[in-house]
Design an enzyme around this catalytic site. Structure first.
Site, mmCIF file in Angstrom:
data_model
loop_
_atom_site.group_PDB
_atom_site.id
_atom_site.type_symbol
_atom_site.label_atom_id
_atom_site.label_comp_id
_atom_site.label_asym_id
_atom_site.label_seq_id
_atom_site.Cartn_x
_atom_site.Cartn_y
_atom_site.Cartn_z
ATOM 1 N N GLY A 22 0.625 -1.291 0.406
ATOM 2 C CA GLY A 22 -0.024 0.152 -0.317
ATOM 3 C C GLY A 22 1.285 1.479 0.008
ATOM 4 N N ALA A 23 1.778 1.079 -0.797
ATOM 5 C CA ALA A 23 2.819 2.621 -0.470
ATOM 6 C C ALA A 23 2.801 3.113 -2.047
ATOM 7 C CB ALA A 23 4.202 1.739 -0.618
ATOM 8 N N ASN A 24 1.805 3.873 -2.231
ATOM 9 C CA ASN A 24 1.282 4.060 -3.140
ATOM 10 C C ASN A 24 0.854 5.852 -2.899
ATOM 11 O OD1 ASN A 24 -1.063 3.381 -2.971
ATOM 12 N ND2 ASN A 24 -1.585 4.036 -5.492
ATOM 13 N N THR A 25 0.485 5.429 -1.766
ATOM 14 C CA THR A 25 -0.054 6.931 -0.975
ATOM 15 C C THR A 25 0.204 6.886 0.554
ATOM 16 O OG1 THR A 25 -1.984 6.064 -0.483
ATOM 17 C CG2 THR A 25 -1.251 7.363 -2.633
ATOM 18 N N GLY A 26 0.022 7.676 1.087
ATOM 19 C CA GLY A 26 0.220 8.838 2.668
ATOM 20 C C GLY A 26 1.423 7.118 3.135
ATOM 21 N N SER A 146 -3.262 0.266 15.135
ATOM 22 C CA SER A 146 -4.463 1.302 15.226
ATOM 23 C C SER A 146 -4.120 1.776 16.734
ATOM 24 C CB SER A 146 -5.605 1.631 14.099
ATOM 25 O OG SER A 146 -5.873 2.532 14.608
ATOM 26 N N TYR A 172 -13.419 -2.499 12.225
ATOM 27 C CA TYR A 172 -12.236 -1.930 11.863
ATOM 28 C C TYR A 172 -10.975 -2.285 13.508
ATOM 29 C CZ TYR A 172 -8.531 1.396 11.558
ATOM 30 O OH TYR A 172 -6.985 1.709 11.215
#
Length: 308
Positions: A22-26, A146, A172
């Site tokens: 998940g490293a394309n944003t944020g 989280s 979540y």
């Protein structure tokens, strides 16, 4: 411990290989970017390859892209096979990708979306790649959790997929609690081997795209108050980077922001909820996760992961 830990504290990563989901944003983007700048060869594992390529082009260093859709176990297996074919070693596996507060949805395999993506997808990926890490002293599996692991959080073995009723926050919380339980049980299993360790981190309250699925009643206040109560993705990534690279970090440790209520600030060791440390639940979750994914982790000394 240095309470002002920043990317400047990351040791040189030359010769090391990192896979970041998940490293394309944020947060994932900032994590991969910092590792590449310190010399690591970084693979960003993302669902959208074109967006991944655009992200890689904005990073300095050796960065490549691997397609990975954590909502599909077929995609997880294909990605793991591709990574195994091209990488002789993986020093860092950073399980960063995640979804948050989705409306009720399921993955392609029929799992509740948050549990399936945040926990089961990463559980399977780790099991399929771990033998590329076991021979390497100093290798680490870092899983991003989280503070939500404390909110309405329990492992609902009687209804893991939320088929009887559904709560965005509850689902979540279950997925993020599962991330920590996975880390602690994985570390227990790795301890005898002595080379690879498992750590965890959380970003506090960071201004990322994750809140886009939050209910409007929560999303609107967060948006309005963001400048006051959130930190940048670059700051939010620091706990993950410290868990991944600090030479003093130990297996089973959990890092988060050092400010009040762990909302923001420089990373430090933090404590997870008592529920996350329930060993019997960790072990039961592990067994259930193996059954649901069909992935069995390599035993100590094994050279190939076993899949059902």
């Amino acid at each position: 411990m240095n309470e002002k830990w920043t990317t400047a504290n990351i040791p040189g990563q030359q010769g090391r290989v990192a896979v970041v989901t998940g490293a394309n944003t944020g947060l994932g983007f900032e994590t991969a970017k910092a590792l590449a700048e310190r010399g690591a060869s970084v693979v960003i594992a993302v669902r959208n390859v074109e967006k991944g390529r655009q992200a890689a082009a904005r990073m300095n260093g050796d960065v490549s892209v691997q397609q990975l859709d954590l909502t599909s176990l077929d995609s997880v297996r294909a990605a793991a096979a591709a990574l195994r074919s091209r990488l002789d070693r993986i020093d860092l596996l950073i399980n960063n990708a995640g979804v948050m507060y989705n409306p009720k949805q399921t993955t392609r395999d029929g799992f509740e979306m948050q549990f399936g993506t945040n926990h089961l997808g990463h559980f399977a990926l780790t099991g399929l790649l771990l033998d590329r890490m076991l021979p390497l002293p100093g290798s680490r599996v870092v899983t991003v959790s989280s503070t939500g692991h404390r909110i309405r959080a329990a492992i609902h073995f009687d209804d893991l997929q939320w088929e009887k009723s559904y709560s965005r926050a509850g689902a979540y919380g279950q997925s993020k609690l599962a991330n920590l339980m996975f880390t602690y049980e994985l570390q227990r299993r790795l301890a005898e081997h002595g080379t690879t360790v498992a750590t965890a981190a959380h970003p506090g309250l960071s201004s990322t795209e994750l809140v886009r699925n939050s209910p409007a009643a929560l999303r609107l206040p967060l948006t309005a108050l963001a400048p006051l109560i959130t930190q940048t993705p670059a700051m939010g990534a620091l706990p993950t980077l410290r868990a991944a690279t600090d030479p003093a970090a130990l297996g089973g440790q959990y890092y988060g922001p050092g400010g009040r209520f762990e909302i923001k600030g420089h990373p430090r060791l933090v404590t997870s909820s008592p529920a996350s440390h329930e060993v019997a639940v960790q072990q039961r979750l592990w067994t259930v996760s193996e059954d649901l994914t069909g992935v069995r982790f390599p035993v100590v000394g094994a050279t190939q992961p076993r899949t059902a």
